[in-house]
Scaffold this motif. Structure first.
Motif, PDB file in Angstrom:
ATOM      1  N   CYS A 118      50.268  24.745 -28.047  1.00 52.82           N
ATOM      2  CA  CYS A 118      50.889  23.961 -26.978  1.00 52.82           C
ATOM      3  C   CYS A 118      50.830  22.476 -27.327  1.00 52.82           C
ATOM      4  N   VAL A 119      51.984  21.827 -27.261  1.00 52.30           N
ATOM      5  CA  VAL A 119      52.043  20.419 -27.678  1.00 52.30           C
ATOM      6  C   VAL A 119      51.212  19.506 -26.780  1.00 52.30           C
ATOM      7  N   PHE A 120      50.909  19.966 -25.567  1.00 53.67           N
ATOM      8  CA  PHE A 120      50.198  19.087 -24.635  1.00 53.67           C
ATOM      9  C   PHE A 120      48.687  19.142 -24.771  1.00 53.67           C
ATOM     10  N   LEU A 121      48.195  20.045 -25.590  1.00 58.77           N
ATOM     11  CA  LEU A 121      46.749  20.183 -25.710  1.00 58.77           C
ATOM     12  C   LEU A 121      46.202  19.173 -26.712  1.00 58.77           C
ATOM     13  N   THR A 122      45.338  18.286 -26.217  1.00 58.11           N
ATOM     14  CA  THR A 122      44.725  17.278 -27.095  1.00 58.11           C
ATOM     15  C   THR A 122      43.233  17.586 -27.190  1.00 58.11           C
ATOM     16  N   GLN A 123      42.549  16.812 -27.985  1.00 55.68           N
ATOM     17  CA  GLN A 123      41.097  16.995 -28.123  1.00 55.68           C
ATOM     18  C   GLN A 123      40.395  16.834 -26.783  1.00 55.68           C
ATOM     19  N   SER A 124      40.977  16.013 -25.907  1.00 54.31           N
ATOM     20  CA  SER A 124      40.314  15.807 -24.618  1.00 54.31           C
ATOM     21  C   SER A 124      40.964  16.621 -23.504  1.00 54.31           C
ATOM     22  N   GLY A 125      41.720  17.629 -23.857  1.00 56.98           N
ATOM     23  CA  GLY A 125      42.279  18.521 -22.831  1.00 56.98           C
ATOM     24  C   GLY A 125      43.778  18.362 -22.667  1.00 56.98           C
ATOM     25  N   CYS A 126      44.276  18.920 -21.576  1.00 58.91           N
ATOM     26  CA  CYS A 126      45.719  18.920 -21.319  1.00 58.91           C
ATOM     27  C   CYS A 126      46.200  17.528 -20.921  1.00 58.91           C
ATOM     28  N   LEU A 127      47.377  17.155 -21.424  1.00 54.30           N
ATOM     29  CA  LEU A 127      47.919  15.828 -21.101  1.00 54.30           C
ATOM     30  C   LEU A 127      48.421  15.735 -19.662  1.00 54.30           C
ATOM     31  N   TRP A 128      48.675  16.897 -19.053  1.00 53.51           N
ATOM     32  CA  TRP A 128      49.117  16.870 -17.657  1.00 53.51           C
ATOM     33  C   TRP A 128      47.912  16.567 -16.758  1.00 53.51           C
ATOM     34  N   GLN A 129      48.114  15.728 -15.760  1.00 51.74           N
ATOM     35  CA  GLN A 129      47.034  15.466 -14.801  1.00 51.74           C
ATOM     36  C   GLN A 129      46.885  16.637 -13.846  1.00 51.74           C
ATOM     37  N   VAL A 130      48.009  17.219 -13.451  1.00 49.08           N
ATOM     38  CA  VAL A 130      47.994  18.468 -12.662  1.00 49.08           C
ATOM     39  C   VAL A 130      48.807  19.461 -13.485  1.00 49.08           C
ATOM     40  N   ARG A 131      48.112  20.315 -14.229  1.00 52.01           N
ATOM     41  CA  ARG A 131      48.830  21.167 -15.181  1.00 52.01           C
ATOM     42  C   ARG A 131      49.726  22.174 -14.466  1.00 52.01           C
ATOM     43  N   PRO A 132      50.718  22.717 -15.165  1.00 57.27           N
ATOM     44  CA  PRO A 132      51.635  23.670 -14.519  1.00 57.27           C
ATOM     45  C   PRO A 132      50.863  24.818 -13.860  1.00 57.27           C
ATOM     46  N   ILE A 133      51.365  25.300 -12.752  1.00 55.46           N
ATOM     47  CA  ILE A 133      50.645  26.332 -11.990  1.00 55.46           C
ATOM     48  C   ILE A 133      50.442  27.597 -12.820  1.00 55.46           C
ATOM     49  N   VAL A 134      51.410  27.920 -13.675  1.00 53.43           N
ATOM     50  CA  VAL A 134      51.268  29.126 -14.510  1.00 53.43           C
ATOM     51  C   VAL A 134      50.052  28.993 -15.428  1.00 53.43           C
ATOM     52  N   CYS A 135      49.821  27.800 -15.956  1.00 54.98           N
ATOM     53  CA  CYS A 135      48.638  27.582 -16.807  1.00 54.98           C
ATOM     54  C   CYS A 135      47.371  27.658 -15.963  1.00 54.98           C
ATOM     55  N   ALA A 136      47.407  26.997 -14.819  1.00 54.97           N
ATOM     56  CA  ALA A 136      46.192  26.905 -14.002  1.00 54.97           C
ATOM     57  C   ALA A 136      45.727  28.272 -13.517  1.00 54.97           C
ATOM     58  N   MET A 137      46.668  29.187 -13.301  1.00 58.04           N
ATOM     59  CA  MET A 137      46.287  30.499 -12.749  1.00 58.04           C
ATOM     60  C   MET A 137      46.180  31.565 -13.838  1.00 58.04           C
ATOM     61  N   PHE A 138      46.260  31.160 -15.102  1.00 55.88           N
ATOM     62  CA  PHE A 138      46.127  32.177 -16.156  1.00 55.88           C
ATOM     63  C   PHE A 138      44.661  32.390 -16.504  1.00 55.88           C
ATOM     64  N   LEU A 139      44.235  33.635 -16.446  1.00 56.29           N
ATOM     65  CA  LEU A 139      42.900  34.014 -16.931  1.00 56.29           C
ATOM     66  C   LEU A 139      43.081  35.245 -17.801  1.00 56.29           C
ATOM     67  N   CYS A 140      42.461  35.239 -18.965  1.00 56.28           N
ATOM     68  CA  CYS A 140      42.621  36.415 -19.831  1.00 56.28           C
ATOM     69  C   CYS A 140      41.834  37.597 -19.247  1.00 56.28           C
ATOM     70  N   ASP A 141      42.227  38.793 -19.653  1.00 51.75           N
ATOM     71  CA  ASP A 141      41.603  39.998 -19.098  1.00 51.75           C
ATOM     72  C   ASP A 141      40.108  40.045 -19.380  1.00 51.75           C
ATOM     73  N   SER A 142      39.712  39.651 -20.593  1.00 53.19           N
ATOM     74  CA  SER A 142      38.284  39.792 -20.910  1.00 53.19           C
ATOM     75  C   SER A 142      37.439  38.841 -20.061  1.00 53.19           C
ATOM     76  N   ALA A 143      37.938  37.627 -19.815  1.00 52.52           N
ATOM     77  CA  ALA A 143      37.177  36.699 -18.968  1.00 52.52           C
ATOM     78  C   ALA A 143      37.126  37.223 -17.532  1.00 52.52           C
ATOM     79  N   LYS A 144      38.251  37.751 -17.078  1.00 52.77           N
ATOM     80  CA  LYS A 144      38.271  38.289 -15.696  1.00 52.77           C
ATOM     81  C   LYS A 144      37.292  39.450 -15.552  1.00 52.77           C
ATOM     82  N   GLU A 145      37.336  40.356 -16.552  1.00 44.32           N
ATOM     83  CA  GLU A 145      36.435  41.522 -16.477  1.00 44.32           C
ATOM     84  C   GLU A 145      34.986  41.075 -16.441  1.00 44.32           C
TER      85      GLU A 145
END
Ligand code: SF4
Ligand code: SF4
Length: 206
Positions: free
Chosen positions: A113-140
């Motif tokens: 993702c072009v917005f990912l920098t060493q200090s995190g996402c360049l968006w101050q309020v990242r897109p909702i799809v990103c914010a609500m994504f959790l991988c299955d293994s972390a959820k489990e």
């Protein structure tokens, strides 16, 4: 530049132009409209920090393999762009525009993702799809040990829908409408142009 990135850049520029042309009163009214949504996003970030911070750090950020942010082609809504523009300084938005135009020089090759920098996402309020994504293994891992966290996550899903899913009047649709009434058009206006979401809205009226 890919057409995907071009659409996002054009939407951001359109939003910035429109916001710049609004008077203080118009801007204040728009900010008031997104108050509750920002409160939801703050609660969500706090939940993710507390419940998933350690796991995500250990599993992805330390190994630099973040499966969240290597995903390409995330769906960005026009309202995501508006909310982020309202929550960002001009310099922060310039940084986002520059990534579209010149790419991000400092990022590791492994990050897609072009917005990912060493200090995190360049968006101050990242897109909702990103914010609500959790991988299955972390959820489990988290929800398997903590049913209360799973219940809270289900509540966040419901709160998300209350802002984004147009089976009733929702903020994401309203924000598109505000900009459309000012003459703006963007392929990111999914609540107005996506056939699936238009169908959901149509059912709302019956
Ligand atoms: S949710 Fe999963 S993929 Fe995303 S950062 Fe956390 S552990 Fe990694
Ligand atoms: S926009 Fe931000 S949160 Fe979303 S994938 Fe890119 S870097 Fe990650």
């Amino acid at each position: 530049m890919t057409s995907y990135n071009r659409e996002q850049l054009e939407a951001l520029r359109m939003v910035r132009r429109q916001l710049a042309s609004m008077g203080e009163e118009g801007l204040a009214a728009l900010r008031k409209r997104i108050d509750r949504y920002l409160a939801f996003r703050n609660d969500l970030e706090e939940f993710l920090r507390v419940r998933f911070g350690d796991i995500c750090n250990e599993k992805c950020f330390c190994s630099r393999l973040s499966a969240c942010c290597t995903r390409e082609g995330i769906i960005v809504f026009f309202a995501d762009v508006v909310v982020n523009a309202l929550a960002s300084s001009p310099q922060q938005l310039d940084a986002v525009e520059q990534v579209f135009e010149y790419g991000h020089c400092g990022r590791d090759q492994g990050f897609k993702c072009v917005f990912l920098t060493q200090s995190g996402c360049l968006w101050q309020v990242r897109p909702i799809v990103c914010a609500m994504f959790l991988c299955d293994s972390a959820k489990e891992k988290v929800f398997g040990q903590d049913p209360e966290a799973a219940r809270q996550w289900a509540e966040f899903e419901n709160r998300r829908k209350a802002f984004t899913w147009p089976d009733k009047p929702v903020l994401f649709d309203d924000l598109e409408t505000v900009f459309m009434e000012a003459g703006c058009r963007s392929p990111l206006m999914h609540l107005h142009f996506s056939p699936g979401l238009r169908m959901v809205k149509k059912k709302q009226k019956h």
